[in-house]
Design a protein around this motif. Structure first.
Motif, short mmCIF file in Angstrom:
data_model
loop_
_atom_site.label_atom_id
_atom_site.label_comp_id
_atom_site.label_asym_id
_atom_site.label_seq_id
_atom_site.Cartn_x
_atom_site.Cartn_y
_atom_site.Cartn_z
N SER A 1 -45.63 2.04 -33.15
CA SER A 1 -46.37 2.56 -31.98
C SER A 1 -45.53 2.43 -30.72
N THR A 2 -44.84 1.31 -30.59
CA THR A 2 -44.06 1.09 -29.36
C THR A 2 -42.97 2.15 -29.21
N SER B 1 -47.24 -3.58 -40.39
CA SER B 1 -47.92 -3.74 -39.12
C SER B 1 -47.07 -4.60 -38.19
N GLY B 2 -46.95 -4.18 -36.94
CA GLY B 2 -46.18 -4.94 -35.97
C GLY B 2 -44.69 -4.65 -36.00
N1 ATP Z 1 -48.62 -4.37 -24.78
C1 ATP Z 1 -48.04 -5.30 -25.56
N2 ATP Z 1 -47.80 -6.53 -25.08
C2 ATP Z 1 -47.22 -7.47 -25.85
N3 ATP Z 1 -46.83 -7.30 -27.12
C3 ATP Z 1 -47.06 -6.10 -27.68
C4 ATP Z 1 -47.68 -5.05 -26.92
N4 ATP Z 1 -47.78 -3.96 -27.73
C5 ATP Z 1 -47.25 -4.33 -28.90
N5 ATP Z 1 -46.81 -5.61 -28.89
C6 ATP Z 1 -46.14 -6.33 -29.98
O1 ATP Z 1 -44.99 -5.60 -30.34
C7 ATP Z 1 -44.81 -5.57 -31.74
C8 ATP Z 1 -44.80 -4.16 -32.23
O2 ATP Z 1 -46.06 -3.58 -32.06
P1 ATP Z 1 -46.42 -2.10 -32.44
O3 ATP Z 1 -47.82 -1.87 -32.00
O4 ATP Z 1 -45.38 -1.19 -31.96
O5 ATP Z 1 -46.39 -2.16 -34.04
P2 ATP Z 1 -46.87 -1.08 -35.09
O6 ATP Z 1 -45.74 -0.89 -36.01
O7 ATP Z 1 -47.40 0.11 -34.41
O8 ATP Z 1 -48.04 -1.85 -35.84
P3 ATP Z 1 -49.40 -1.28 -36.46
O9 ATP Z 1 -49.04 -0.70 -37.79
O10 ATP Z 1 -50.25 -2.51 -36.62
O11 ATP Z 1 -49.98 -0.32 -35.50
C9 ATP Z 1 -45.95 -6.40 -32.32
O12 ATP Z 1 -45.47 -7.69 -32.55
C10 ATP Z 1 -46.97 -6.39 -31.24
O13 ATP Z 1 -47.74 -7.57 -31.28
#
Ligand code: ATP
Ligand code: MG
Lengths: 205, 242
Positions: free
Chosen positions: B42-43, B37-38
């Motif tokens: 998603s980004t 996670s994180g």
């Molecule tokens: N809009 C935003 N503003 C600030 N920080 C963000 C934003 N979106 C994501 N983050 C941060 O960027 C990092 C990557 O987030 P992301 O959502 O891409 O992770 P993920 O791999 O999809 O996690 P998960 O499995 O929990 O969905 C994390 O530390 C998150 O807190």
């Protein structure tokens, strides 16, 4: 007449409010500031002051600019003043309505390729409208009542008619009671209609 | 079909979500992004779909670089992508049918009738043809997600992006959604899927990329990732989730 004044003012206010909200939510700092000033000025001063200002002070200003005396039509001036005032309140209403729509709705529209305008028109505004309908109706009701303020600049609406009749017959009780009753009936009917619309809009809940 | 080159994204709160991320997706390929996670999964997906703007790096669609500064043009280029959200994001003010036809009619200029025919075809495909006139709020999560997939398919995408399509669902509904996705894989749809369903990722993927702190730290076939990688962090993660 009061109903007409309120209806026109609400409709104009809705248009101004949509523009105002668009300006507030736009990325242009200038438009943001402009809309904020508009909202703050017209929400921060009494409506009766705005009406009086528009009718008595503004003509003087225009006279100064044009170099010849001018007199404003009280009805048009009054409706304009109320509309602009209502627009300020509606701006805030619509802005908060749009902000209340889930972010995912914007994103889904974006990924489907809808343009900004299509997204707003087809997805966001209908949902925002549903949320702001109750406060919008109460704004309309406020305007019906506030239209009585136009009696101060000589517009013959419900309030003015009542006092005129009262003055002619040296009896204020009957006409003012009747006029109050009419205000009450108008606002109650509008409340009922809005409840009906709300129920119909609730099908998607 | 899609090339991502040295993508970087730092959020305004200084979180470096994606760092030097590169990935190429061939036509017909199914790629899973996994990781803690994180880690930025998603980004990355959101940058590809245009929901976030990367700070640097390039995204090419069929060899053509997306110009991030020209939003209208970029959105047109991305029309070949279908996106499925964790939380479905069906339009709440529209019926299922309207959800499916709004973009084909308004974006692609299809006739209402043609769009409806297409919508029925995809609704049948996800097994929900009897729900055409319902509002999303009347559907279960699994049904909503199947409608969301159908909605994306109505735009005739060349590639589908899925961001945790089953994470918001109750266990008994996960299967129906995974089955729909499986059907797309069988049809040869190109896709990038972010998922915590490890067994599913293993089953459908041609390639799996493991992300940590915004970077791909390991990539390979499912067999390699699950059975032969020596990467300790990948192994530790898989031990924990399997
Ligand atoms: N809009 C935003 N503003 C600030 N920080 C963000 C934003 N979106 C994501 N983050 C941060 O960027 C990092 C990557 O987030 P992301 O959502 O891409 O992770 P993920 O791999 O999809 O996690 P998960 O499995 O929990 O969905 C994390 O530390 C998150 O807190
Ligand atoms: Mg995520």
């Amino acid at each position: 007449m009061s109903l007409l004044i309120a209806a026109i003012a609400t409709a104009m206010g809705l248009i101004l409010g949509t523009l105002g909200a668009a300006a507030k939510l736009s990325r242009s700092k200038f438009l943001n500031a402009l809309a904020s000033v508009y909202v703050e000025v017209f929400r921060g001063t009494p409506m009766i002051m705005q009406i009086t200002f528009a009718f008595l002070a503004l003509p003087a200003l225009v006279t100064l600019i044009l170099g010849r005396p001018i007199r404003f039509n009280p009805l048009i001036t009054g409706i304009a003043a109320i509309s602009i005032n209502s627009g300020a309140y509606t701006t805030e209403l619509i802005r908060s309505g749009i902000n209340g729509v889930d972010k995912g709705q914007f994103e889904a529209a974006d990924t489907l390729g809808l343009t900004y305008r299509q997204k707003m028109r087809l997805v966001i505004l209908p949902q925002a409208f549903k949320q702001i309908l109750p406060p919008l109706v109460s704004e309309f009701i406020t305007l019906i009542k506030d239209s009585s303020l136009l009696s101060t600049i000589g517009v013959v609406e419900l309030m003015k008619s009542a006092t005129t009749v009262g003055a002619n017959y040296y009896a204020y009780l009957p006409p003012l009671t009747v006029a109050s009753g009419i205000y009450l009936v108008m606002t109650l009917v509008i409340s009922a209609i809005s409840k009906m619309i709300e129920r119909r809009l609730a099908v998607s809940d | 079909m899609i090339d991502i080159v040295n993508l970087n994204k730092t959020f305004s709160n200084k979180v470096e979500a994606v760092k030097d991320f590169s990935l190429s997706v061939e036509k017909g390929e199914v790629i899973s992004l996994i990781g803690p996670s994180g880690s930025g999964k998603s980004t990355v997906l959101r940058c590809i779909a245009g929901l976030e703007t990367p700070d640097s790096g390039e995204i090419l669609i069929n060899g053509k670089t997306i110009d991030f500064a020209n939003e209208k043009e970029a959105q047109k280029q991305r029309i070949i992508m279908g996106f499925v959200f964790q939380h479905f994001n069906l339009f709440a003010n529209m019926t299922v049918m309207q959800n499916l036809t709004v973009a084909p009619v308004n974006v692609q200029g299809k006739s209402e009738e043609e769009a409806r025919r297409l919508a029925m075809k995809y609704l049948k495909r996800v097994g929900l043809e009897d729900k055409a006139d319902e509002f999303p709020s009347k559907l279960s999560g699994g049904q909503q997600q199947r409608v969301a997939i159908a909605r994306a398919l109505c735009m005739n995408p060349e590639i589908m992006l899925f961001d945790e399509p089953t994470s918001a669902l109750d266990p008994e509904m996960i299967k129906e959604v995974l089955n729909v996705i499986r059907g797309l894989v069988d049809d040869g749809m190109t896709m990038i899927i972010v998922s915590h369903e490890m067994n599913f990722a293993r089953e459908i993927s041609d390639r799996i990329a493991f992300l940590e702190n915004g970077r791909i730290i390991e990539t390979g076939t499912p067999d390699y990732i699950f059975n032969s990688t020596e990467n300790r962090r990948v192994k530790a993660f898989l031990d924990k989730v399997l």
